[in-house]
Motif scaffolding. Structure first.
Motif, PDB file in Angstrom:
ATOM      1  N   VAL A 178      10.804 -12.285   5.139  1.00  0.00           N
ATOM      2  CA  VAL A 178       9.999 -13.035   4.186  1.00  0.00           C
ATOM      3  C   VAL A 178       9.302 -12.010   3.296  1.00  0.00           C
ATOM      4  CG1 VAL A 178       8.098 -14.666   3.863  1.00  0.00           C
ATOM      5  CG2 VAL A 178       9.650 -14.919   5.831  1.00  0.00           C
ATOM      6  N   GLU A 179       9.645 -12.045   2.013  1.00  0.00           N
ATOM      7  CA  GLU A 179       9.017 -11.146   1.040  1.00  0.00           C
ATOM      8  C   GLU A 179       8.054 -11.956   0.202  1.00  0.00           C
ATOM      9  OE1 GLU A 179      10.519  -9.333  -3.071  1.00  0.00           O
ATOM     10  OE2 GLU A 179      11.344  -8.243  -1.333  1.00  0.00           O
ATOM     11  N   VAL A 180       6.847 -11.412   0.006  1.00  0.00           N
ATOM     12  CA  VAL A 180       5.845 -12.071  -0.820  1.00  0.00           C
ATOM     13  C   VAL A 180       5.364 -11.060  -1.861  1.00  0.00           C
ATOM     14  CG1 VAL A 180       3.725 -13.437  -0.854  1.00  0.00           C
ATOM     15  CG2 VAL A 180       5.147 -13.418   1.213  1.00  0.00           C
ATOM     16  N   ARG A 181       5.532 -11.423  -3.135  1.00  0.00           N
ATOM     17  CA  ARG A 181       5.114 -10.570  -4.263  1.00  0.00           C
ATOM     18  C   ARG A 181       3.892 -11.190  -4.938  1.00  0.00           C
ATOM     19  NH1 ARG A 181       7.980  -6.427  -5.736  1.00  0.00           N
ATOM     20  NH2 ARG A 181      10.053  -6.179  -4.832  1.00  0.00           N
ATOM     21  N   PHE A 182       2.974 -10.326  -5.335  1.00  0.00           N
ATOM     22  CA  PHE A 182       1.733 -10.741  -5.985  1.00  0.00           C
ATOM     23  C   PHE A 182       1.700 -10.087  -7.370  1.00  0.00           C
ATOM     24  CE2 PHE A 182       1.339 -10.725  -1.448  1.00  0.00           C
ATOM     25  CZ  PHE A 182       0.638 -11.874  -1.139  1.00  0.00           C
ATOM     26  N   THR A 183       1.864 -10.896  -8.421  1.00  0.00           N
ATOM     27  CA  THR A 183       1.931 -10.369  -9.781  1.00  0.00           C
ATOM     28  C   THR A 183       0.724 -10.862 -10.575  1.00  0.00           C
ATOM     29  OG1 THR A 183       4.345 -10.443  -9.642  1.00  0.00           O
ATOM     30  CG2 THR A 183       3.370 -10.193 -11.849  1.00  0.00           C
ATOM     31  N   PRO A 184      -0.151  -9.920 -10.962  1.00  0.00           N
ATOM     32  CA  PRO A 184      -1.343 -10.333 -11.712  1.00  0.00           C
ATOM     33  C   PRO A 184      -0.995 -10.787 -13.125  1.00  0.00           C
ATOM     34  CG  PRO A 184      -1.257  -7.933 -11.501  1.00  0.00           C
ATOM     35  CD  PRO A 184      -0.093  -8.485 -10.727  1.00  0.00           C
ATOM     36  N   ALA A 185      -1.773 -11.741 -13.618  1.00  0.00           N
ATOM     37  CA  ALA A 185      -1.639 -12.221 -14.994  1.00  0.00           C
ATOM     38  C   ALA A 185      -2.886 -11.818 -15.780  1.00  0.00           C
ATOM     39  CB  ALA A 185      -1.478 -13.740 -15.000  1.00  0.00           C
ATOM     40  N   ASP A 186      -2.778 -11.822 -17.092  1.00  0.00           N
ATOM     41  CA  ASP A 186      -3.896 -11.416 -17.949  1.00  0.00           C
ATOM     42  C   ASP A 186      -5.128 -12.305 -17.805  1.00  0.00           C
ATOM     43  OD1 ASP A 186      -2.433  -9.295 -18.922  1.00  0.00           O
ATOM     44  OD2 ASP A 186      -1.714 -10.394 -20.699  1.00  0.00           O
ATOM     45  N   THR A 225       7.066  -4.127   5.145  1.00  0.00           N
ATOM     46  CA  THR A 225       6.541  -3.429   3.967  1.00  0.00           C
ATOM     47  C   THR A 225       5.105  -3.877   3.754  1.00  0.00           C
ATOM     48  OG1 THR A 225       8.738  -3.464   2.960  1.00  0.00           O
ATOM     49  CG2 THR A 225       6.899  -2.973   1.499  1.00  0.00           C
ATOM     50  N   TRP A 226       4.231  -2.904   3.571  1.00  0.00           N
ATOM     51  CA  TRP A 226       2.810  -3.171   3.346  1.00  0.00           C
ATOM     52  C   TRP A 226       2.388  -2.344   2.139  1.00  0.00           C
ATOM     53  CZ3 TRP A 226      -0.589  -6.550   5.389  1.00  0.00           C
ATOM     54  CH2 TRP A 226      -1.955  -6.334   5.198  1.00  0.00           C
ATOM     55  N   GLU A 227       2.357  -2.982   0.969  1.00  0.00           N
ATOM     56  CA  GLU A 227       2.005  -2.301  -0.275  1.00  0.00           C
ATOM     57  C   GLU A 227       0.954  -3.115  -1.030  1.00  0.00           C
ATOM     58  OE1 GLU A 227       5.586  -1.555  -2.539  1.00  0.00           O
ATOM     59  OE2 GLU A 227       6.497  -0.426  -0.890  1.00  0.00           O
ATOM     60  N   PRO A 228      -0.294  -3.130  -0.510  1.00  0.00           N
ATOM     61  CA  PRO A 228      -1.342  -3.886  -1.186  1.00  0.00           C
ATOM     62  C   PRO A 228      -1.586  -3.308  -2.590  1.00  0.00           C
ATOM     63  CG  PRO A 228      -2.160  -2.828   0.833  1.00  0.00           C
ATOM     64  CD  PRO A 228      -0.750  -2.430   0.658  1.00  0.00           C
ATOM     65  N   PRO A 229      -1.865  -4.126  -3.555  1.00  0.00           N
ATOM     66  CA  PRO A 229      -1.958  -5.581  -3.510  1.00  0.00           C
ATOM     67  C   PRO A 229      -0.722  -6.290  -4.059  1.00  0.00           C
ATOM     68  CG  PRO A 229      -3.007  -4.816  -5.509  1.00  0.00           C
ATOM     69  CD  PRO A 229      -2.435  -3.600  -4.810  1.00  0.00           C
ATOM     70  N   HIS A 230       0.441  -5.624  -4.035  1.00  0.00           N
ATOM     71  CA  HIS A 230       1.595  -6.200  -4.726  1.00  0.00           C
ATOM     72  C   HIS A 230       2.724  -6.728  -3.855  1.00  0.00           C
ATOM     73  CE1 HIS A 230      -0.235  -4.895  -8.400  1.00  0.00           C
ATOM     74  NE2 HIS A 230      -0.326  -3.682  -7.926  1.00  0.00           N
ATOM     75  N   LEU A 231       2.922  -6.174  -2.662  1.00  0.00           N
ATOM     76  CA  LEU A 231       4.114  -6.540  -1.897  1.00  0.00           C
ATOM     77  C   LEU A 231       3.846  -6.542  -0.395  1.00  0.00           C
ATOM     78  CD1 LEU A 231       7.217  -7.089  -1.877  1.00  0.00           C
ATOM     79  CD2 LEU A 231       7.518  -4.596  -1.802  1.00  0.00           C
ATOM     80  N   PHE A 232       4.326  -7.603   0.236  1.00  0.00           N
ATOM     81  CA  PHE A 232       4.256  -7.759   1.688  1.00  0.00           C
ATOM     82  C   PHE A 232       5.604  -8.308   2.133  1.00  0.00           C
ATOM     83  CE2 PHE A 232       3.405 -10.990   5.093  1.00  0.00           C
ATOM     84  CZ  PHE A 232       3.050 -10.122   6.108  1.00  0.00           C
ATOM     85  N   VAL A 233       6.246  -7.631   3.090  1.00  0.00           N
ATOM     86  CA  VAL A 233       7.515  -8.110   3.646  1.00  0.00           C
ATOM     87  C   VAL A 233       7.373  -8.117   5.161  1.00  0.00           C
ATOM     88  CG1 VAL A 233      10.020  -7.796   3.799  1.00  0.00           C
ATOM     89  CG2 VAL A 233       8.803  -7.066   1.725  1.00  0.00           C
ATOM     90  N   MET A 234       7.788  -9.233   5.757  1.00  0.00           N
ATOM     91  CA  MET A 234       7.738  -9.325   7.218  1.00  0.00           C
ATOM     92  C   MET A 234       9.085  -9.772   7.763  1.00  0.00           C
ATOM     93  SD  MET A 234       5.564 -12.751   8.090  1.00  0.00           S
ATOM     94  CE  MET A 234       6.163 -14.370   7.696  1.00  0.00           C
ATOM     95  N   ALA A 235       9.355  -9.329   8.982  1.00  0.00           N
ATOM     96  CA  ALA A 235      10.509  -9.830   9.726  1.00  0.00           C
ATOM     97  C   ALA A 235      10.095 -11.167  10.315  1.00  0.00           C
ATOM     98  CB  ALA A 235      10.903  -8.857  10.829  1.00  0.00           C
ATOM     99  N   TRP A 236      10.945 -12.180  10.138  1.00  0.00           N
ATOM    100  CA  TRP A 236      10.724 -13.514  10.700  1.00  0.00           C
ATOM    101  C   TRP A 236      11.418 -13.512  12.055  1.00  0.00           C
ATOM    102  CZ3 TRP A 236       7.821 -17.636   9.525  1.00  0.00           C
ATOM    103  CH2 TRP A 236       8.178 -18.900   9.999  1.00  0.00           C
ATOM    104  N   MET A 264       5.308  -1.906  10.343  1.00  0.00           N
ATOM    105  CA  MET A 264       5.638  -2.180  11.745  1.00  0.00           C
ATOM    106  C   MET A 264       4.453  -2.730  12.538  1.00  0.00           C
ATOM    107  SD  MET A 264       8.758  -2.133  11.600  1.00  0.00           S
ATOM    108  CE  MET A 264       8.981  -2.786  13.242  1.00  0.00           C
ATOM    109  N   GLY A 265       3.422  -3.194  11.826  1.00  0.00           N
ATOM    110  CA  GLY A 265       2.334  -3.901  12.481  1.00  0.00           C
ATOM    111  C   GLY A 265       2.839  -5.233  13.004  1.00  0.00           C
TER     112      GLY A 265
END
Length: 175
Positions: free
Chosen positions: A119-127, A90-101, A70-71
């Protein structure tokens, strides 16, 4: 018995709300680990967000993302005003950020979260140390009658694809 009048605007709004507008989906791989990519996308949004993309009444000075559920997400304008345009859902560093547009199809602020897309943004690390960043702008039908236009604009050449490109350039530069 008197005839019941139907409000055409209400009927059209109900029809729009009943339809599901296809989400806008974009993705990009950046040369940064997930923690750095998340931080650049959110906390450092001002370092890559274009100064032309704002809904304020004067030129934009900077973008602020308050990193907590709710920031507020807003721009500081050159005339000294703050212009809100989103809220952190949603604020779940470092994997998920969701904001109301919180932007209406006419590019004005929408305070009612029930009328806002997400707007949902997912961050998925690779090897290999890179991160896959996947963005989904969904629930566009909540914007009502202008939802198709809103989808078209955020999916257009200067929309989310271009913004992810600017973000990736900053993330790659920081690596």
């Amino acid at each position: 018995m008197p005839e019941r009048q139907v409000n055409t605007q209400d009927t059209m709004t109900m029809e729009v709300e009943a339809q599901v507008v296809e989400p806008v989906r974009k993705s990009i791989r950046v040369r940064a680990d997930a923690a750095r990519a998340f931080r650049i996308f959110t906390e450092e949004m001002d370092s890559w967000w274009p100064r032309t993309h704002h809904i304020g009444s004067s030129p934009m000075k900077r973008v602020v993302v308050e990193g907590r559920p709710m920031g507020a997400i807003f721009t500081e304008q050159e005339d000294g005003t703050n212009c809100p345009w989103g809220s952190v859902l949603t604020w779940e560093p470092p994997h998920l950020f969701v904001m109301a547009w919180q932007i209406k199809p006419d590019w004005q602020f929408e305070p009612d979260l029930s009328k806002c897309s997400e707007v949902e943004v997912r961050f998925t690390p690779a090897d290999d140390g890179t991160t896959l960043v996947e963005l989904e702008h969904r629930g566009l039908q909540r914007h009502g009658m202008g939802c198709a236009k809103m989808r078209e604009q955020v999916n257009a050449e200067g929309g989310w694809g271009a913004l992810l490109g600017m973000f990736a350039a900053k993330a790659d530069e920081a690596s």
